[in-house]
Write an enzyme that holds these catalytic residues in place. Structure first.
Site, PDB file in Angstrom:
ATOM      1  CG  HIS A  44      -2.087  -0.902   1.124  1.00  0.00           C
ATOM      2  ND1 HIS A  44      -1.998  -2.236   1.422  1.00  0.00           N
ATOM      3  CD2 HIS A  44      -3.373  -0.687   0.733  1.00  0.00           C
ATOM      4  CE1 HIS A  44      -3.180  -2.809   1.231  1.00  0.00           C
ATOM      5  NE2 HIS A  44      -4.037  -1.894   0.814  1.00  0.00           N
ATOM      6  CE  LYS A 100      -3.720  -0.468   4.891  1.00  0.00           C
ATOM      7  NZ  LYS A 100      -4.968   0.186   5.369  1.00  0.00           N
TER       8      LYS A 100
HETATM    9  N1  LIG Z   1     -12.750  -0.890   3.069  1.00  0.00           N
HETATM   10  C1  LIG Z   1     -12.132  -0.388   1.982  1.00  0.00           C
HETATM   11  O1  LIG Z   1     -12.460  -0.730   0.825  1.00  0.00           O
HETATM   12  C2  LIG Z   1     -11.061   0.637   2.175  1.00  0.00           C
HETATM   13  C3  LIG Z   1     -10.694   1.005   3.444  1.00  0.00           C
HETATM   14  N2  LIG Z   1      -9.793   2.007   3.636  1.00  0.00           N
HETATM   15  C4  LIG Z   1      -9.585   2.393   5.015  1.00  0.00           C
HETATM   16  O2  LIG Z   1     -10.254   3.641   5.212  1.00  0.00           O
HETATM   17  C5  LIG Z   1      -9.569   4.391   6.205  1.00  0.00           C
HETATM   18  C6  LIG Z   1      -9.272   5.784   5.660  1.00  0.00           C
HETATM   19  O3  LIG Z   1      -8.339   5.679   4.610  1.00  0.00           O
HETATM   20  P1  LIG Z   1      -7.797   6.997   3.870  1.00  0.00           P
HETATM   21  O4  LIG Z   1      -8.929   7.793   3.354  1.00  0.00           O
HETATM   22  O5  LIG Z   1      -6.733   6.538   2.948  1.00  0.00           O
HETATM   23  O6  LIG Z   1      -7.121   7.766   5.115  1.00  0.00           O
HETATM   24  P2  LIG Z   1      -6.972   9.332   5.344  1.00  0.00           P
HETATM   25  O7  LIG Z   1      -6.019   9.481   6.482  1.00  0.00           O
HETATM   26  O8  LIG Z   1      -6.676  10.009   4.048  1.00  0.00           O
HETATM   27  O9  LIG Z   1      -8.444   9.779   5.790  1.00  0.00           O
HETATM   28  C7  LIG Z   1      -8.952   9.635   7.073  1.00  0.00           C
HETATM   29  C8  LIG Z   1      -9.576  10.947   7.422  1.00  0.00           C
HETATM   30  O10 LIG Z   1     -10.286  10.852   8.656  1.00  0.00           O
HETATM   31  C9  LIG Z   1     -10.101  12.082   9.301  1.00  0.00           C
HETATM   32  N3  LIG Z   1     -10.489  12.096  10.699  1.00  0.00           N
HETATM   33  C10 LIG Z   1      -9.716  11.991  11.811  1.00  0.00           C
HETATM   34  N4  LIG Z   1     -10.475  12.102  12.919  1.00  0.00           N
HETATM   35  C11 LIG Z   1     -11.740  12.305  12.489  1.00  0.00           C
HETATM   36  C12 LIG Z   1     -12.982  12.538  13.155  1.00  0.00           C
HETATM   37  N5  LIG Z   1     -13.067  12.541  14.496  1.00  0.00           N
HETATM   38  N6  LIG Z   1     -14.086  12.711  12.413  1.00  0.00           N
HETATM   39  C13 LIG Z   1     -14.022  12.695  11.074  1.00  0.00           C
HETATM   40  N7  LIG Z   1     -12.872  12.511  10.373  1.00  0.00           N
HETATM   41  C14 LIG Z   1     -11.754  12.320  11.083  1.00  0.00           C
HETATM   42  C15 LIG Z   1      -8.644  12.395   9.072  1.00  0.00           C
HETATM   43  O11 LIG Z   1      -8.360  13.753   9.350  1.00  0.00           O
HETATM   44  P3  LIG Z   1      -6.858  14.222   9.709  1.00  0.00           P
HETATM   45  O12 LIG Z   1      -5.994  13.772   8.570  1.00  0.00           O
HETATM   46  O13 LIG Z   1      -7.011  15.711   9.810  1.00  0.00           O
HETATM   47  O14 LIG Z   1      -6.515  13.545  10.988  1.00  0.00           O
HETATM   48  C16 LIG Z   1      -8.527  12.069   7.599  1.00  0.00           C
HETATM   49  O15 LIG Z   1      -8.872  13.178   6.796  1.00  0.00           O
HETATM   50  C17 LIG Z   1      -8.345   3.571   6.586  1.00  0.00           C
HETATM   51  O16 LIG Z   1      -8.633   2.799   7.738  1.00  0.00           O
HETATM   52  C18 LIG Z   1      -8.146   2.647   5.394  1.00  0.00           C
HETATM   53  O17 LIG Z   1      -7.474   1.460   5.698  1.00  0.00           O
HETATM   54  C19 LIG Z   1      -9.202   2.653   2.603  1.00  0.00           C
HETATM   55  C20 LIG Z   1      -9.507   2.314   1.315  1.00  0.00           C
HETATM   56  C21 LIG Z   1     -10.446   1.270   0.992  1.00  0.00           C
HETATM   57  O1  LIG Z   2      -5.599   2.153   3.336  1.00  0.00           O
HETATM   58  C1  LIG Z   2      -5.874   1.832   2.149  1.00  0.00           C
HETATM   59  O2  LIG Z   2      -5.524   2.513   1.186  1.00  0.00           O
HETATM   60  C2  LIG Z   2      -6.621   0.591   1.937  1.00  0.00           C
HETATM   61  N1  LIG Z   2      -7.084  -0.032   2.989  1.00  0.00           N
HETATM   62  C3  LIG Z   2      -7.864  -1.201   3.012  1.00  0.00           C
HETATM   63  C4  LIG Z   2      -7.162  -2.287   3.787  1.00  0.00           C
HETATM   64  O3  LIG Z   2      -6.565  -1.990   4.832  1.00  0.00           O
HETATM   65  O4  LIG Z   2      -7.234  -3.453   3.387  1.00  0.00           O
HETATM   66  C5  LIG Z   2      -8.363  -1.602   1.660  1.00  0.00           C
HETATM   67  C6  LIG Z   2      -7.494  -1.264   0.493  1.00  0.00           C
HETATM   68  O5  LIG Z   2      -6.524  -2.235   0.346  1.00  0.00           O
HETATM   69  C7  LIG Z   2      -6.903   0.135   0.564  1.00  0.00           C
END
Ligand SMILES: NC(=O)C1=CN([C@@H]2O[C@H](COP(=O)(O)OP(=O)(O)OC[C@H]3O[C@@H](n4cnc5c(N)ncnc54)[C@H](OP(=O)(O)O)[C@@H]3O)[C@@H](O)[C@H]2O)C=CC1
Ligand SMILES: O=C(O)C1=N[C@H](C(=O)O)C[C@H](O)C1
Length: 254
Positions: free
Chosen positions: A147, A151
């Site tokens: 990734h 991450k």
């Molecule tokens: N299930 C799936 O298909 C997928 C899952 N994921 C998962 O999704 C999650 C997010 O990934 P990603 O978008 O890359 O991460 P990011 O860090 O880009 O986004 C997370 C966001 O949440 C914000 N945040 C922190 N605290 C709060 C709060 N109290 N309320 C609202 N927002 C808040 C962060 O803000 P700040 O940066 O200001 O702290 C940040 O902007 C991860 O756990 C990832 O593994 C990702 C892709 C696909």
């Molecule tokens: O953090 C990500 O980017 C992703 N998170 C998910 C995971 O932890 O499996 C899904 C995807 O692979 C992208």
């Protein structure tokens, strides 16, 4: 009629992608986003601070929340979702056992769908893993994921789901990132996490034995694939009852 969605984690990589992906669809509409602090407006969607979640859910008549944030932030909106009787789709990964239990408890009161990966290809890969591990008894198993360098959780949620799927078929113990003198045991599965660049998400399970190697792999090429799956799940979930739901059921009904 379109499903009214709130996005938790709206300012993050996935939150922004969900807003953009939804803007190209007619069946869903993102009506509000949540962020820890005031994030203004993202892609035409008002984003409010997380302490305003309860009132925003009512004010915007939200049907479902799609969460891609952090485990703490996801758990922080659960009570508001229950109070507003709003369905919850959780994409966030990295929950500990206590956090997972809290989500499960919430599903007694609202519909909850949690998936570590909202790509359809990964769902098919999981089905294939069950078949392959069941059929290829005694083959060595090794699991790899790669990734982007921002991450924070490792191994990825998806890798953990693949591991659990393997363990449903065979009694193997994970060995994380071998080092030093580390002879392989026949009942172990090596698990490796790599972080580099902006790689969207790659997963591979290798099964080796009998003078052959089977490699089951998946690569996401755009975060839009996860956003689309989560939005599909939200639209599906609002027509379901309270309880714990699986993304596999969403793709089965298409
Ligand atoms: N299930 C799936 O298909 C997928 C899952 N994921 C998962 O999704 C999650 C997010 O990934 P990603 O978008 O890359 O991460 P990011 O860090 O880009 O986004 C997370 C966001 O949440 C914000 N945040 C922190 N605290 C709060 C709060 N109290 N309320 C609202 N927002 C808040 C962060 O803000 P700040 O940066 O200001 O702290 C940040 O902007 C991860 O756990 C990832 O593994 C990702 C892709 C696909
Ligand atoms: O953090 C990500 O980017 C992703 N998170 C998910 C995971 O932890 O499996 C899904 C995807 O692979 C992208």
């Amino acid at each position: 009629m379109s499903t009214a969605i709130a996005v938790n984690g709206a300012a993050g990589r996935m939150g922004r992608t969900v807003i953009e992906t939804a803007s190209e669809r007619d069946d869903v509409e993102v009506v509000v986003g949540f962020h820890a602090t005031d994030a203004g407006d993202i892609g035409g969607v008002p984003v409010v601070e997380s302490d305003g979640v309860a009132s925003a859910l009512a004010e915007h008549d939200v049907d479902a929340v799609v969460d891609f944030s952090t485990p703490e932030a996801a758990l922080g909106i659960v009570d508001a979702c229950i109070a507003a009787d709003v369905a919850l789709v959780v994409g966030t990964t990295g929950f500990d056992a206590e956090g997972f239990d809290a989500l499960e408890a919430a599903s007694d009161e609202i519909p909850v769908l949690k998936a570590t990966n909202f790509s359809r290809g990964i769902q098919v890969l999981l089905r294939t893993v069950t078949e392959a591990v069941g059929a290829l008894d005694g083959y060595d198993l090794e699991l790899m994921e790669t990734h982007h360098n921002d991450k924070v959780d490792a191994p990825s949620g998806t890798a953990n789901t693949i591991l659990e799927t393997v363990q449903d078929e065979r009694d193997v113990e994970p060995v994380y990132g071998r080092e030093g003198h580390a002879p392989r045991d026949e009942d172990e599965i090596g698990v490796f996490a790599r972080r580099a660049g902006d790689i969207r998400g790659e997963h591979e399970l290798v099964l080796a034995g009998n003078d052959e190697v089977l490699s089951l792999s998946h690569r996401a090429e755009d975060r839009g694939v996860f956003a689309a799956g989560a939005l599909d799940a939200a639209g599906w979930l609002v027509d379901r009852g309270d309880g714990w739901h699986e993304f596999d059921d969403v793709i089965d009904e298409d």
